[in-house]
Design an enzyme around this catalytic site. Structure first.
Site, PDB file in Angstrom:
ATOM      1  N   CYS A  20       0.817  -1.216   0.000  1.00  0.00           N
ATOM      2  CA  CYS A  20       0.000   0.000   0.000  1.00  0.00           C
ATOM      3  C   CYS A  20       0.852   1.268   0.000  1.00  0.00           C
ATOM      4  O   CYS A  20       0.436   2.299  -0.513  1.00  0.00           O
ATOM      5  CB  CYS A  20      -0.951   0.009   1.185  1.00  0.00           C
ATOM      6  SG  CYS A  20      -0.153  -0.270   2.772  1.00  0.00           S
ATOM      7  N   GLN A  77       1.927   7.056   7.345  1.00  0.00           N
ATOM      8  CA  GLN A  77       0.969   6.018   6.986  1.00  0.00           C
ATOM      9  C   GLN A  77      -0.155   5.857   8.009  1.00  0.00           C
ATOM     10  O   GLN A  77       0.029   6.023   9.210  1.00  0.00           O
ATOM     11  CB  GLN A  77       1.722   4.699   6.777  1.00  0.00           C
ATOM     12  CG  GLN A  77       2.738   4.802   5.653  1.00  0.00           C
ATOM     13  CD  GLN A  77       3.353   3.471   5.234  1.00  0.00           C
ATOM     14  OE1 GLN A  77       4.497   3.443   4.810  1.00  0.00           O
ATOM     15  NE2 GLN A  77       2.621   2.387   5.325  1.00  0.00           N
ATOM     16  N   HIS A 110      -2.481   7.075   3.066  1.00  0.00           N
ATOM     17  CA  HIS A 110      -1.030   7.185   3.240  1.00  0.00           C
ATOM     18  C   HIS A 110      -0.536   8.424   2.495  1.00  0.00           C
ATOM     19  O   HIS A 110      -0.822   8.602   1.308  1.00  0.00           O
ATOM     20  CB  HIS A 110      -0.323   5.960   2.641  1.00  0.00           C
ATOM     21  CG  HIS A 110      -0.506   4.693   3.426  1.00  0.00           C
ATOM     22  ND1 HIS A 110      -1.106   4.628   4.659  1.00  0.00           N
ATOM     23  CD2 HIS A 110      -0.128   3.410   3.137  1.00  0.00           C
ATOM     24  CE1 HIS A 110      -1.092   3.379   5.097  1.00  0.00           C
ATOM     25  NE2 HIS A 110      -0.515   2.616   4.192  1.00  0.00           N
ATOM     26  N   THR A 164      -6.564   1.441   2.085  1.00  0.00           N
ATOM     27  CA  THR A 164      -7.370   0.204   2.101  1.00  0.00           C
ATOM     28  C   THR A 164      -8.235   0.071   0.850  1.00  0.00           C
ATOM     29  O   THR A 164      -8.803  -0.986   0.614  1.00  0.00           O
ATOM     30  CB  THR A 164      -8.249   0.069   3.370  1.00  0.00           C
ATOM     31  OG1 THR A 164      -9.194   1.132   3.386  1.00  0.00           O
ATOM     32  CG2 THR A 164      -7.408   0.093   4.634  1.00  0.00           C
TER      33      THR A 164
END
Lengths: 362, 362, 362, 362
Positions: C158, C186, C253, C340
């Site tokens: 990610c 993050q 992030h 996500t």
């Protein structure tokens, strides 16, 4: 004190245990000479056992770094190493019950943070400013169990500290409290480490803490009760209803309290005066951990606040504010106390000091 | 609706105003055709006026970007541009009072978020699920002031939405509420932008919101009251005491409620059933902004929670949970509502929809 | 698409798994027909298995509530139930490696979030806007392993999504990137649930995420590399140094990037233009999950910000801003992506869509 | 010191001013005898002037409560009341420039937090551990301006403290720093009170602080430069690029640093040794506010962290950790310092102590 009393801390690697070690680092009466934890930690030096888990802002006190951690379940390991034991051991409730009794049976003065014995018949649950007199159950406790030097005393739940002392101060002046509805906004540290997930707390409130409301409602009835015929008589005339919430605060439990008296009730100005002048046994005995001012009254419209007021009296004072009339009951106020100092290790140390001053602990 | 009603938003550059524009972006009945703000913004396009101040997560709706901002104080500027005006203007209370009246006098249907007229004699303060019948004061209001098409209706304070609807649902079934003690944990957005400083809120709780407790206590008495002989009769038999706290939550006001009935009281299972089956005027009229389920009951031990439940019913539902007995009163529960949707712009739009369905707004 | 492709989600009870189910709820091409998790959950309905662990704000999609959870380790349980499998299974790395291979071997198209196969020889690691062409390794992969319908493709970490696409957009125009120093801030959700303790994150930053810096440095070299002679050739000429921090943000992030070119370098205005005009394979193929605008440029001085920009393009866009000269390298900018969505389940679904459009998945 | 030096604090009601008063409360050399602020506060006692604005956790020091606040713009009001003046006055930059000069002209030793004179020709900008030698410009400064006892010295920006001292420690050993890329994660208190809105900071990061990057890049060049021919020569060979972010932390600025040497470079073990053994002028002179250990090295993988390490050395130490190789430059590390202590009032007090020890202030 000519010579310091040797003390042990059980559950020394956990968060409450760490707080004990921090607060006892330069104690004028006590010297930490023993630490115990789970079998996993036993045999290591304290500094090894706690590696990567030390949560305090201040470093590990030098005097405990090299202590060899004992197995808390092994009573013989503590023998000869200390006479006073602070218990913050993390075990199932029934095991704690047996273990703390067994230590007392072996002559240790056990002062516990655990809830296991809070309602045991002749075990006092002490807030030294409120019910120092309950310590007088100790002779009977010893007689009952056939203990010579051992004793067992417990600290109430952290959530009750923010409102029981201010309410007691009024009761002491003859006012009778009838009903209280209390909503708490409790700090994260009350859940121990790691406690709640940041994902659950950020931009959120959790309106539930398991078991907390029951404790907040029942424990004050014992603390504010009496000893009659050698037994604790709970003051069931005081009815308390608690709503307990977890909020994004590191330390400091806030309580919003609505209060109803029976019979005569004081004026607002009188309540303020009673609180400001309140001084009790720990202050009179000049116990080392006692705050100079047990109840601190803030007059600003928006205080107390946890981050700004929790360190009042080195974390041992209760701060109150926003005293005003209640539309439903008589008065409302906001109380605040530091949950890991007054509400945990600091409160237990003050209890031990009281029992030491009364010569139950030597 | 054959043709959309033209609506204006006053105070359009502020946070509530922005919420109106966001929620009205694709409204089936309304079309934003006018925006007004302070003289400083007047004359600019909306996109210019709000530059650097747009707080919504979604972008500025295309349909308002190019609208020329009017001066809210200049009623003539709105003339011919809209017939319905949502007022979220930010002025001293007395000026708001005059201005909203003046708009209504000029034939505008004014639906306001401001507290200025909440206790004005024949101005209804509406939660459409609760007191839709209060809209029937409008003919008399018009007669009183000599208005033809104008009207003035107001939304209650955001803090009351989390508990008034659940309580009303019980009253509607014949149970009489006597006393309530309510502690709110209110979101930052309730204070508008910029609102509280991050330095005051991080690792903290502020146990005070100016004027909020009074509103939380008195407004429900009007909402739950009746119209008698053309006048609002407040239900002063319902006594409410409110403790209002600000917590670190973006959106969503939580209320911890203790509730006492007079006379007969329902069983817990019945209360749950009443809440789950509750449906009212907005649902029956199928108002566009009405949530399908006005009250959502959560059965988990730790719900409702603001971040997880505030968007229920697109932010228009009230979520309740933790219904249990109270040691002091009869029952306790936790209620939650989205303060900038149900508690502000969304609630006002639902009110307007009710008044439109009843043909007071055309 | 005439008939929806049946898909399964492995690790369906975890946080990434839940995100898959949420994002697939109304997918035009895919229909969730199978869910798998650990043996502990196997045999229960999904709604039972996930009880008390559902972390999404939206409710459990109706179409999966009643699915019986299979044991992820039991490949035969998935047989006939789906042809495409999203893997977010939580097992030791070596077990994941074997299990994902075994599923592919049994004819499943496996699209994985796990890091286990990210550097496996002929497994493509895809950001569809960047290296859609890497999907062309699939025929060789199938040949290599003797698979007929099976395939295995993986999503990168990610943390790389916030900067790889903007950098690629420049490379696509012929500019050669030499060195990058990237500091990430993050979000909590990147750690899964429960993730970091609130006690560790409140009033704090954690300047370390285990394994994250290595992934952030090496994965882009594969993604930006080529296929030569049927093998991935990493672009080792691009040197990346990453500092990864955990901050108190739910989702999103942020990456602070300093960038050095070799050879010719673009002007600031050209970079902005390249980014704003960037459109790639997912946009051309009109993949259902593709954001209309793959890179969104914000011109305000203080954007992108995670709470305000993470939902751009339904969480699938990368938002960039603060493009300016660097005193040490050539340019600096800030990139942001939803970890996500784009960085986990959403990114994997987009990968699957690409492979479906290319008819590798049927 | 036989008799304490009388000191004044300008801007005493602001947040930096309050920090001065807190830190000077029991100072062995200095005694606060004068406070000044804006005309609005002038004439009031300090306790009146600061009512409702005191932000410190500790109470207002008794010794300043009753001081009558002077008008900072009125130099004559300070005459005879103090010889050393700490300036944290909040005025436009040009006014500060004139005012601080005028005070020095009138014989006051002015030590300032403001950025106004940071690049003024013969005004030293001091981090006493780094460039104590720059204090030797004072005789020339006095000669230049014709001052007898007056002087003017300034403190650098709070953001540079987390990385300049560790880098200097290496330079002192002969290593030459070439390039640095620094990303800061800065605390809320750095913005003063009220600073950022909680609505902007909760669940968010703001990747921009106005003017901060420029200061972070240029100020170290002066601090690490030399005095040649009576002039400051900036070390422009050290190139710094800074990304400055605001994060939800009360106090403590974190810096993620990538570092490139020119010529010979030290091994990791040597860097650690240099940092751990680093001791400088403030330590040698035993200045009262000097931390025993100027640089504290943490060896855990995830430290330093602001909440856990900011109070190191009573907030005067710099804590470093995560020293490791950099893929692009030579090394990477994380530095942390307390922005309102080391980075503001504490740093300025240490500067004054240095100037006192060198007998420039008497």
């Amino acid at each position: 004190m000519e010579k310091k009393i040797k003390v042990g801390v059980m559950g020394a690697t956990g968060m409450v245990g760490q707080n004990y070690l921090r607060l006892l680092a330069d104690h004028p009466w006590y010297e930490v000479s023993y630490v115990a934890a789970s079998p996993r930690s036993a045999g290591k030096t304290y500094v090894e056992a706690v590696e990567g888990r030390w949560q305090m802002i201040t470093p590990i006190p030098d005097n405990v770094k090299g202590l060899i951690v004992g197995n808390a379940a092994d009573i013989s390991a503590a023998k000869g190493k200390c006479s006073l034991l602070f218990s913050a051991v993390n075990l199932p409730k029934e095991e704690i019950k047996k273990l703390e009794m067994a230590y007392a049976d072996q002559g240790f003065a056990v002062v516990s943070n655990n809830s296991a014995h809070r309602h045991t018949a002749d075990v006092p649950m002490l807030i030294p400013e409120v019910n120092a007199a309950h310590a007088e159950i100790i002779p009977q406790q010893r007689k009952h169990y056939g203990w010579d030097k051992g004793l067992l005393a417990v600290k109430p739940n952290c959530s009750v500290q923010s409102y029981v002392t201010p309410v007691y101060a009024l009761m002491e002046k003859g006012y009778r409290v009838d009903e209280m509805i209390v909503t708490t906004l409790q700090a994260l540290s009350g859940a121990g480490y790691p406690g709640p997930s940041a994902l659950d707390m950020l931009d959120n409130v959790v309106p539930f803490i398991n078991g907390e409301e029951e404790k907040s409602e029942i424990e004050p009835q014992k603390i504010l009760g009496d000893i009659k015929n050698g037994k604790f008589v709970y003051d069931e005339s005081i009815k308390i209803s608690a709503h307990c919430n977890r909020v994004s605060v590191i330390d400091g439990h806030t309580a919003c309290v609505s209060l109803k008296f029976k019979g005569e009730k004081p004026e607002i100005s009188e309540i303020t005066k009673i609180w400001e002048e309140f001084s009790s046994v720990p202050q009179e005995l000049e116990l080392p951990t006692a705050p100079e001012q047990a109840i601190v009254v803030r007059h600003e419209a928006d205080r107390p606040q946890p981050r700004k007021d929790r360190d009042e009296g080195k974390g041992m004072a209760v701060t109150v504010g926003r005293l005003r009339k209640c539309n439903v009951f008589d008065y409302r106020f906001v109380g605040l106390s530091h949950n890991t100092v007054r509400g945990a290790a600091g409160g237990a140390i003050l209890m031990a000091e009281l029992l030491t001053a009364k010569e139950y602990i030597k």
